[in-house]
Scaffold this motif. Structure first.
Motif: not given
Lengths: 998, 260
Positions: A18, A60, A62, A65, B4-6, B8, B25-29, B32, B43, B45
């Motif tokens: 992940s 940047v 994942l 995503q 890391l756990e993700y 959504r 987590l928005g866009g990840g910029t 990440t 996330d 989104q």
């Protein structure tokens, strides 16, 4: 975790940890190598893909995503137009346009740019230039200056709309000399003001040397020979190579500026599952060497070790790790226990040689070169006196003095340093590396690794930019030690942060200038004293700073009797400090020198009320004169006299002045003001420049050419194309001699097992030195072809023909009576039919001279006199680089060089705090120009024919970096009177200079 | 090796439950590059937080709205806001970064944060349907205990808004920037907010400058207040003396130009 997405139109499902970035998933799991790694923070954009139709940076993001989305990579666009029996749709029109207009240099960011353009044109078929520039704003390019990529997108848009576009044709030989101050028709101020920067005409202005007009390959805008590969994002770069069982290497860096390693314990790191090796200074042989990629013997001190028990800057090496994954390697770094014994650090070069300063190199193995003296932190020094300087000062009516400073800056190639090492089946160590110096790398690595050079093979694939940063054997030893330790392939790639804190950079310098003059502007004596900071190691210390004087202090010799016997003094101390090492960066000491010299000349012209152009030309070196430094210094080797054979400086000044409208602006008060904005002032500035072409009596390139059955040729060169287009211009020179299209010359560079020796890509040498070798090899091949063709044609007709009667043209060998045999027939005859032989030629080239290119750089700026903010509006450079082999690649060199130098002028700078920690570790802090903030760029070539080269060429690669900063500085002074002595010209520095004037 | 756990989540409620485990987590910029420092990411989104609308004199921007959507909202959002958004990053990152993510991660040199501060942006948070000011968000965002979800940014449609900056290059991060917003308090009264950026961990509001303009319209006095506010704003990028001077220049310009 399992994710699903549509990739290039096909449903995909993969399992990823992940924390995997989309970049990593695409490259490592899906084998899509068109997506490139340039940074880890999303600022460079080399990793761009289209996500639901818009560009995003996959480093940047994942991979998780992307679940449920559509992803497109460069691999979804076009393909090679000829793939055997299978019909292909060929390249996409955007890719085709990038190839045609010369928008590709190193090609590392090209896939990202093409994708961004694709996304734009899908939604906006008729974009403005501003829209194109905004679309490219997320992709940093360090090579092109963005002009040609913008032109490519505009051209592709027209093609996609079904409109006809102008063919890219060879330049028409025209006399560009124009009367008065008017630019030639169609080249005046552009409509639309500053919003419209890009001339639709792709070709640069060029004043052609008469000899070149009949050539079919040299002088023509040939597409780059590697362009089709690069525009498709093919796996051509070092990190695109996959090997089973490859380990990932990481480096532990010092957190302190100066310390001894009291204790280091890697046992916990070694015990971590997945770690294959951890190496500290205790584990490998202690071999002193220099990392500077230069010819033998290296003209500098030997002061480096792969690993040492002492660290000398924040970022210095402490330990190496190789592990099954990047994450494991990073975890292992955390587990290495290090106890440092801090030592006092020297961060300010002006304190390096003071009494009681801590000694940075106290190791007994240190090997001096020339005047280096480690006990005084003196890495190198240069003391040159030409003529009688004191007499010259005594004869002067006026003496003008000034002190100037330039900062440390970074090469910032978008592809980081990267290397793969492995043992081949013969137990020879293969080093696949992004290097400018493969042959030097092999020679220098051998003792460090305990291997004879013959058991090392260095392969240089495509390079994603180097600019001198890869003229260093910087990281190859790390991977190689780990391969030796583990027996396994190892990949080591720097992060962007490591590029900033543990790489090489341009030497920062302090200058004191002292110039004696007659009232009429004749220079009677000129003196430069330099303090140069080499950082913690002395790589390139002597030669970089020596070139500062050798070029920048050579251009102005004086006039009249002083021209016959100039009085010039150049003294330099190059000192160690506890900061990251300086090294080679495009320009190699010369941009530093010209900042001081050309800012100083402008100050003199102003003080003595002299015309800046006329004053410079009055004192400048001319054809037929002795290069004043040629008898004094030659990169630490024996100097020998050199006469300047060609000098287009005066014509460059005329053409550049005409293009920028110098006469109508310089003394025009109305032009200097901006209507409705009293706080803004316009200014115009100039700098005159000379550089060098290779190192005489030293730099050697080799080439071999052989014919194939179909009459095509393999050209093998050790020269290293780092994005400059050198493979292409070498192929053009071969094609010209052999009478074939460039397409018939297959270039391979470079591999220490396969290609002849070449000293590598530095010192602006490849077109001239390697080109000379290629021409020599081609002539040998041509001679054999002519001899065989003469026999074949004689046999056919009974008439006895000699080889001298035969002309090679249009893939044929022609007899005087119009009969011919094709090169295919000649090749088949030679390889299969009669008196069989491999038609082949090998040659090398070394020159007794280093003919200088000359240039005049102009700049136009707008200065906000309240805040000191400088906006550079326009850069025009007129260059005499001898004959231009390829106007597209050559103008690309100038545009890209000016853009790097633009950063040097206004924003690029690396600084350190009181503990030696860097301020800049990413592209957010270290700003390099992007597409949507560029000034207008214009290139003019004034050709001369340099007699020491078969095609009359001189160097071009580095001179574009020399003059922008002083020209901008002079323009700022013209705009508002602010005399800025420190580059870059930040708003605060300009504001302070303004305040000090008041 | 991945720790890391993700997640959504598909509903706000689900997201709020997960907030105790990780970071939004928005866009990840921003997250990440730091992914190895966090245990889980949530996330956002799929939460539908990408609406952009005007309502009763206010603009409401969903937390997940991308910066590029703001740049594209010509005629809908104030020009100065769009310019500040464009200054924030190149096209690629603007296609990724969300407005809420930028407000959480941005520092004092962010043009967007400076403009949004001047606009009196309110931050709508869950759980609890709370509204806090941007100033409060800047104070709270660094706290470990800040486990809340930004759902919407809300600001009054300004009567006028201006933005100016000083930087080394046109697309470089500013060393000084200023934003001035004229907002309607009621039919007869106007509120003026002056924000300074280009320094430190967050942009600042120069209340005094705004008050001076509201009360007397004194441009020079307001500029002086800006100078005072940045008198000690020195760091490795610029001295306090310079920032103070430039802040005064920019605020004077914005107020003189009428901020339209």
């Amino acid at each position: 975790m399992r994710i699903q997405f549509t990739l290039n139109g096909v449903a995909n499902e993969i399992d990823v940890p992940s924390d995997t970035t989309l970049l990593s998933a695409l490259r490592s799991q899906l084998g899509l190598f068109g997506v490139k790694h340039g940074c880890e923070t999303g600022e460079c954009g080399a990793c761009a893909v289209l996500l639901d139709g818009v560009p995003v940076n996959s480093c940047v993001m994942l991979a998780a995503q992307a679940d449920g989305h559509e992803i497109e990579t460069i691999e979804t666009l076009g393909e090679h137009p000829q793939l055997g029996w299978r019909r292909t749709s060929g390249l996409h029109p955007i890719q085709q346009a990038f190839v045609e207009v010369g928008a590709i240099q190193c090609g590392y960011c090209t896939p990202a740019m093409v994708l961004a353009a694709h996304a734009l044109l899908e939604n906006e078929p008729d974009p403005s230039e501003a829209q194109v520039r905004d679309a490219l704003s997320g992709v940093l390019c360090r090579c092109t200056g963005y002009l040609k990529p913008v032109q490519a997108v505009l051209r592709a848009a027209a093609v996609l709309r079904g409109e006809a576009v102008e063919p890219i044709v060879s330049p028409i030989p025209v006399d560009l000399i124009v009367e008065g101050d008017e630019a030639p028709e169609g080249e005046g101020p552009l409509p639309g003001g500053s919003e419209l920067l890009t001339l639709t005409r792709v070709m640069p202005r060029i004043q052609i040397a008469p000899k070149t007009e009949t050539w079919h390959a040299v002088g023509h805008p040939e597409p780059k020979v590697d362009a089709v590969k690069l525009v498709q994002g093919k796996p051509a770069f070092t990190a695109d190579f996959e090997m089973r069982g490859m380990l990932i290497a990481k480096l532990l860096h010092s957190p302190v500026a100066h310390a001894r390693i009291k204790r280091i314990d890697a046992s916990k790191a070694r015990a971590l599952p997945g770690v294959a090796a951890v190496l500290t200074w205790k584990d490998i042989p202690r071999v002193v060497y220099s990392t500077a990629g230069q010819s033998d013997p290296i003209p500098g001190p030997l002061d480096s070790f792969s690993l040492d028990n002492k660290v000398r800057f924040v970022g210095d090496r402490v330990a190496f790790v190789a592990a099954e994954s990047e994450a494991i390697a990073e975890k292992a770094l955390e587990l290495i226990e290090v106890e440092y014994e801090p030592l006092p650090a020297v961060l300010d070069p002006s304190e390096a040689m003071t009494e009681g300063a801590p000694q940075i190199h106290d190791e007994p193995e240190y090997v001096d070169f020339a005047e280096s003296d480690a006990s005084r932190n003196l890495s190198a020094s240069v003391h040159i006196d030409i003529g009688d300087v004191e007499k010259g000062f005594a004869e002067a009516d006026v003496i003008v003095e000034g002190t100037y400073y330039v900062p440390k800056v970074q090469q910032a190639h978008i592809e980081p340093h990267v290397v793969i090492t492995y043992w081949d089946e013969d137990d020879r160590l293969v080093v696949r590396t992004s290097t400018q110096v493969p042959f030097h790398a092999r020679r220098m690595l051998a003792p460090v690794l305990g291997l004879p050079a013959k058991r090392i093979r260095v392969i240089k694939p495509r390079i994603g930019g180097g600019f001198g940063g890869k003229q260093e054997v910087l990281i190859e030893d790390v991977a190689a030690h780990l391969t030796i330790a583990t027996g396994r392939p190892v990949l080591f790639e720097y992060t962007r942060a490591e590029e900033f804190f543990a790489s090489r950079s341009r030497h920062p310098m302090r200058f004191h200038m002292k110039t004696g003059l007659k009232r009429d502007g004749t220079i009677t004596a000129n003196q430069m004293d330099v303090l140069s900071d080499t950082g913690a190691y002395g790589c390139h210390a002597l030669t970089v700073t020596g070139n500062t004087g050798h070029k920048a202090m050579a251009i102005y010799v004086g006039d009249g009797a002083y021209r016959e016997s100039p009085n010039i003094r150049f003294h330099a101390d190059i000192v160690y400090t506890n900061t990251p090492p300086s090294g080679a960066y495009r320009g190699y000491g010369v941009p530093q020198g010209f900042w001081a010299v050309e800012r100083h000349m402008e100050t003199i012209a102003q003080q003595l009320n002299l015309d800046p152009l006329a004053f410079r030309l009055k004192n400048a070196l001319r054809a037929g004169e002795l290069h004043p430094f040629s008898t004094a210094w030659s990169e630490g080797r024996e100097p020998r006299p050199e006469i300047i054979k060609t000098c287009g400086l005066e014509e460059c000044a005329r053409q550049g002045a005409s293009a920028i409208g110098w006469a109508s602006k310089k003394e025009n008060p109305d032009w200097h003001s901006v209507s409705g904005a009293p706080h803004l002032r316009r200014g115009i500035g100039v700098a005159m420049l000379m550089h060098g072409t290779a190192i005489p009596y030293l730099d050697m390139g080799g080439a071999s050419i052989k014919i194939n059955d179909d009459g095509s040729f393999n050209l093998l060169v050790g020269a290293t194309d780092l994005g400059t287009g050198s493979d292409t211009i070498l192929a053009q020179q071969a094609a010209e001699v052999l009478g074939v299209p460039v397409d018939d010359v297959i270039v391979y560079s470079s591999d220490t097992d396969m290609t002849p020796f070449d000293k590598g890509a530095y010192a602006s040498s490849t077109t001239y030195i390697s080109g000379g070798a290629v021409v020599g090899a081609a002539r040998k091949v041509a001679e054999k072809i002519r001899a065989r063709a003469a026999r074949m044609l004689s046999k056919e007709s009974g008439e006895k023909l000699s080889p001298e009667d035969i002309v090679l043209r249009d893939r044929c060998a022609w007899a005087p009576d119009g009969r011919s045999v094709s090169l295919t027939e000649v090749a088949l005859n030679a390889l299969h039919h009669q008196d069989q032989e491999q038609i082949m030629g090998v040659a090398s080239f070394v020159s007794p001279v280093a003919p200088p290119p000359f240039a005049t750089q102009f700049a136009e700026v707008t200065v906000d006199v309240e805040t000191g903010q400088v906006r550079v509006e326009r850069l025009v450079m007129a260059v005499d680089a001898g004959v231009i082999i390829n106007p597209l690649t050559a103008s690309g060199q100038v545009e890209g060089g000016m853009t790097q130098a633009l950063g040097y002028a206004v924003c690029e700078e690396m600084r350190y705090d009181q503990t030696g920690r860097p301020r800049e570790i990413d592209f957010r802090a270290y700003h390099i120009f992007s597409a949507h903030e560029m000034p207008e760029l214009q290139t003019i070539f004034v050709e001369t024919f340099e007699p020491s080269h078969p095609f009359g060429v001189k160097a071009l690669a580095e001179i574009p970096t020399d003059g922008v900063a002083p020209a901008v500085g002079n323009a700022v002074m013209d705009a508002c009177g602010a005399s800025v002595t420190t580059a870059p010209m930040t708003p605060e520095r300009v504001w302070r200079a303004l305040k000090s004037d008041q | 090796m991945s720790l890391l756990e993700y997640f959504r989540p598909e509903t706000i409620e689900e997201a709020l439950e997960l907030l105790q485990q990780g970071v939004p987590l928005g866009g990840g910029t921003a997250i990440t590059p730091r992914r190895r420092e966090v245990s889980a990411v949530i996330d956002l989104q799929d939460l539908g937080l990408d609406q952009l609308e005007s309502q009763d004199g206010f603009v409401l921007i969903g937390a997940g709205v991308k910066l590029q959507s703001i740049v594209d909202a010509e005629g809908i959002l104030p020009e100065a806001l769009r310019i500040a958004c464009r200054q924030e990053a190149g096209w690629n990152l603007r296609n990724m970064a969300t407005i809420a993510g930028t407000l959480m991660a941005g520092d004092g040199r962010s043009p967007l944060l400076t403009v949004m501060l001047a606009m009196d942006t309110q931050v709508l948070l869950e759980p609890g349907d709370k509204t806090i000011s941007l100033v409060e968000l800047f104070e709270q965002r660094e706290r470990q205990a800040f486990r809340q979800l930004i759902t919407t940014l809300k600001f009054p449609e300004p009567k006028a808004l201006g933005y100016e900056q000083v930087a080394r290059a046109p697309a470089d991060r500013p060393v000084v920037c200023a934003a001035v917003a004229r907002l309607s308090e009621n039919d007869s009264k106007q509120r003026v907010r002056v924000a300074l950026g280009g320094f430190g961990a967050k942009p600042i509001l120069v209340d005094e400058a705004g008050s001076i303009v509201e009360q007397s319209g004194g441009v020079e006095a307001a500029a002086e207040a800006a100078r005072q506010a940045y008198a000690d704003a020195g760091d490795a990028w610029a001295s306090g003396e310079y920032r103070s001077h430039a802040a005064g220049v920019l605020v004077r310009r914005l107020l003189t130009a009428g901020v339209d």
